[in-house]
Design a protein around this motif. Structure first.
Motif, short mmCIF file in Angstrom:
data_model
loop_
_atom_site.label_atom_id
_atom_site.label_comp_id
_atom_site.label_asym_id
_atom_site.label_seq_id
_atom_site.Cartn_x
_atom_site.Cartn_y
_atom_site.Cartn_z
N VAL A 1 -22.76 -7.10 -26.86
CA VAL A 1 -21.59 -6.96 -27.74
C VAL A 1 -20.68 -5.84 -27.25
CG1 VAL A 1 -20.83 -6.34 -30.08
CG2 VAL A 1 -22.74 -7.93 -29.77
N LEU A 2 -21.25 -4.66 -27.03
CA LEU A 2 -20.43 -3.51 -26.64
C LEU A 2 -19.91 -3.64 -25.20
CD1 LEU A 2 -22.67 -0.78 -28.29
CD2 LEU A 2 -20.42 -1.55 -29.10
N GLY A 3 -20.80 -4.05 -24.30
CA GLY A 3 -20.37 -4.24 -22.91
C GLY A 3 -19.36 -5.37 -22.79
N GLY A 4 -19.62 -6.46 -23.51
CA GLY A 4 -18.68 -7.58 -23.51
C GLY A 4 -17.32 -7.18 -24.07
N LEU B 1 -19.90 1.94 -15.19
CA LEU B 1 -20.69 2.66 -14.17
C LEU B 1 -20.88 4.13 -14.53
CD1 LEU B 1 -19.31 1.03 -10.90
CD2 LEU B 1 -21.53 0.63 -12.00
N GLN B 2 -19.84 4.75 -15.05
CA GLN B 2 -19.99 6.14 -15.49
C GLN B 2 -20.99 6.25 -16.63
OE1 GLN B 2 -15.48 7.66 -14.41
NE2 GLN B 2 -16.31 8.25 -16.37
N ALA B 3 -20.91 5.32 -17.57
CA ALA B 3 -21.84 5.32 -18.69
C ALA B 3 -23.27 5.14 -18.20
CB ALA B 3 -21.46 4.22 -19.69
N TYR B 4 -23.46 4.26 -17.25
CA TYR B 4 -24.79 3.98 -16.70
C TYR B 4 -25.34 5.19 -15.95
CZ TYR B 4 -28.42 1.01 -14.53
OH TYR B 4 -29.62 0.45 -14.14
N GLY C 1 -29.32 4.69 -23.80
CA GLY C 1 -28.34 5.70 -23.38
C GLY C 1 -27.02 5.04 -22.99
N LEU C 2 -27.11 3.95 -22.27
CA LEU C 2 -25.92 3.18 -21.89
C LEU C 2 -25.24 2.62 -23.12
CD1 LEU C 2 -24.06 1.70 -19.88
CD2 LEU C 2 -25.85 -0.05 -19.67
N ILE C 3 -26.02 2.12 -24.06
CA ILE C 3 -25.46 1.55 -25.29
C ILE C 3 -24.73 2.63 -26.09
CG2 ILE C 3 -26.10 0.55 -27.53
CD1 ILE C 3 -28.38 -0.92 -25.89
N TYR C 4 -25.33 3.80 -26.20
CA TYR C 4 -24.66 4.90 -26.91
C TYR C 4 -23.38 5.31 -26.20
CZ TYR C 4 -27.97 5.89 -30.62
OH TYR C 4 -28.72 5.83 -31.77
N ALA C 5 -23.40 5.30 -24.87
CA ALA C 5 -22.20 5.65 -24.12
C ALA C 5 -21.09 4.63 -24.36
CB ALA C 5 -22.52 5.75 -22.62
N LEU C 6 -21.44 3.35 -24.36
CA LEU C 6 -20.43 2.31 -24.59
C LEU C 6 -19.87 2.38 -26.01
CD1 LEU C 6 -22.16 -0.71 -22.79
CD2 LEU C 6 -20.28 0.72 -21.93
N ALA C 7 -20.75 2.54 -26.99
CA ALA C 7 -20.30 2.64 -28.38
C ALA C 7 -19.41 3.87 -28.56
CB ALA C 7 -21.50 2.71 -29.33
N SER C 8 -19.83 4.99 -28.04
CA SER C 8 -19.06 6.22 -28.14
C SER C 8 -17.71 6.06 -27.46
CB SER C 8 -19.86 7.38 -27.51
OG SER C 8 -19.13 8.57 -27.52
N PHE C 9 -17.70 5.47 -26.28
CA PHE C 9 -16.44 5.25 -25.59
C PHE C 9 -15.50 4.40 -26.43
CE2 PHE C 9 -13.60 2.59 -23.15
CZ PHE C 9 -12.90 3.54 -22.44
N SER D 1 -16.54 11.85 -23.48
CA SER D 1 -15.78 12.49 -22.40
C SER D 1 -15.03 11.45 -21.56
CB SER D 1 -16.68 13.37 -21.54
OG SER D 1 -17.73 12.63 -20.99
N THR D 2 -15.64 10.29 -21.34
CA THR D 2 -14.97 9.24 -20.58
C THR D 2 -13.75 8.73 -21.35
OG1 THR D 2 -17.06 8.61 -19.53
CG2 THR D 2 -15.27 6.99 -19.46
N ALA D 3 -13.89 8.56 -22.66
CA ALA D 3 -12.75 8.12 -23.48
C ALA D 3 -11.62 9.13 -23.41
CB ALA D 3 -13.20 7.91 -24.93
N TYR D 4 -11.96 10.40 -23.47
CA TYR D 4 -10.93 11.44 -23.41
C TYR D 4 -10.22 11.41 -22.06
CZ TYR D 4 -8.58 15.90 -23.52
OH TYR D 4 -7.63 16.88 -23.47
N LEU D 5 -10.99 11.29 -20.98
CA LEU D 5 -10.40 11.29 -19.64
C LEU D 5 -9.59 10.03 -19.35
CD1 LEU D 5 -13.40 12.81 -17.67
CD2 LEU D 5 -11.24 13.95 -18.27
N MET D 6 -9.93 8.93 -20.00
CA MET D 6 -9.25 7.65 -19.76
C MET D 6 -8.14 7.37 -20.77
SD MET D 6 -10.81 5.56 -17.45
CE MET D 6 -12.27 5.52 -16.47
N ARG D 7 -7.89 8.26 -21.69
CA ARG D 7 -6.97 7.98 -22.78
C ARG D 7 -5.56 7.62 -22.32
NH1 ARG D 7 -7.23 13.24 -21.90
NH2 ARG D 7 -5.38 14.57 -22.19
N ARG D 8 -5.17 8.03 -21.15
CA ARG D 8 -3.82 7.75 -20.66
C ARG D 8 -3.77 6.52 -19.74
NH1 ARG D 8 -2.18 12.07 -22.97
NH2 ARG D 8 -2.22 14.23 -22.29
#
Length: 178
Positions: free
Chosen positions: A68-71, A86-89, A110-118, A170-177
């Protein structure tokens, strides 16, 4: 939007199930290939840990959220999805290797939490309609995951959950633009 959004997470799930099936039919435990913090031999887990699961319930409980999250990531944000995934992984697992308790950390949570958080924080940082709606849906569906950050069950790698959430934020913050 990308019509093949489910394919990359589906491939990962295929390999998770394949490894589990091999372990089951050969009656072997590959848990020693997980992340063992601060040991050189534990670095193999940076790649292998998300493919390894302790039992059927562990595997099943990681499969649906990963799909669901990755899709969602690949479907709605195809331009940045591969980099985020890849960063999340890898970054999540490297942080677990650095900061985790000394035992074998396995599983894709851990990957799932990263995707959800992102997905949650990207919507908050980006503040466009599509991103905010996706953020709200992820909070609605997976908001209860926040309890996993505070797990006191010593068999659960709360470090993977926490590091994944940090990497996603952190990935969401860095990718926000982007």
């Amino acid at each position: 939007m990308h019509k093949t959004g489910i394919v990359p997470p589906l491939r990962l799930c295929f390999f998770m199930w394949l490894v589990f099936t091999i372990e089951f039919y050969l009656d072997v435990d590959l848990g020693y290939l997980g992340i063992y913090p601060r040991e050189i031999t534990g670095l193999v887990g940076v790649v292998m840990a998300p493919l390894l699961h302790g039992n059927f319930n562990h595997l099943a409980s990681n499969t649906i959220p990963l799909l669901v999250l990755g899709g969602s990531l690949f479907f709605f944000f195809p331009a940045i999805a591969t980099r985020v995934f890849l960063q999340a992984y890898f970054f999540t697992n490297v942080l677990v290797w650095i900061f985790g308790r000394p035992f074998y950390h396995i599983g894709a949570s851990g990957l799932i939490y990263a995707l959800a958080s992102f997905l949650v924080f990207f919507g908050l940082f980006k503040q466009n309609f599509k991103s905010v709606i996706i953020s709200a849906i992820v909070i609605f569906l997976y908001g209860g995951m926040a309890y996993g950050l505070l797990s006191f069950d010593e068999r659960i790698s709360w470090e993977s959950h926490l590091m994944g959430a940090v990497v996603g934020l952190s990935t969401a913050y860095l990718m926000r633009r982007k």
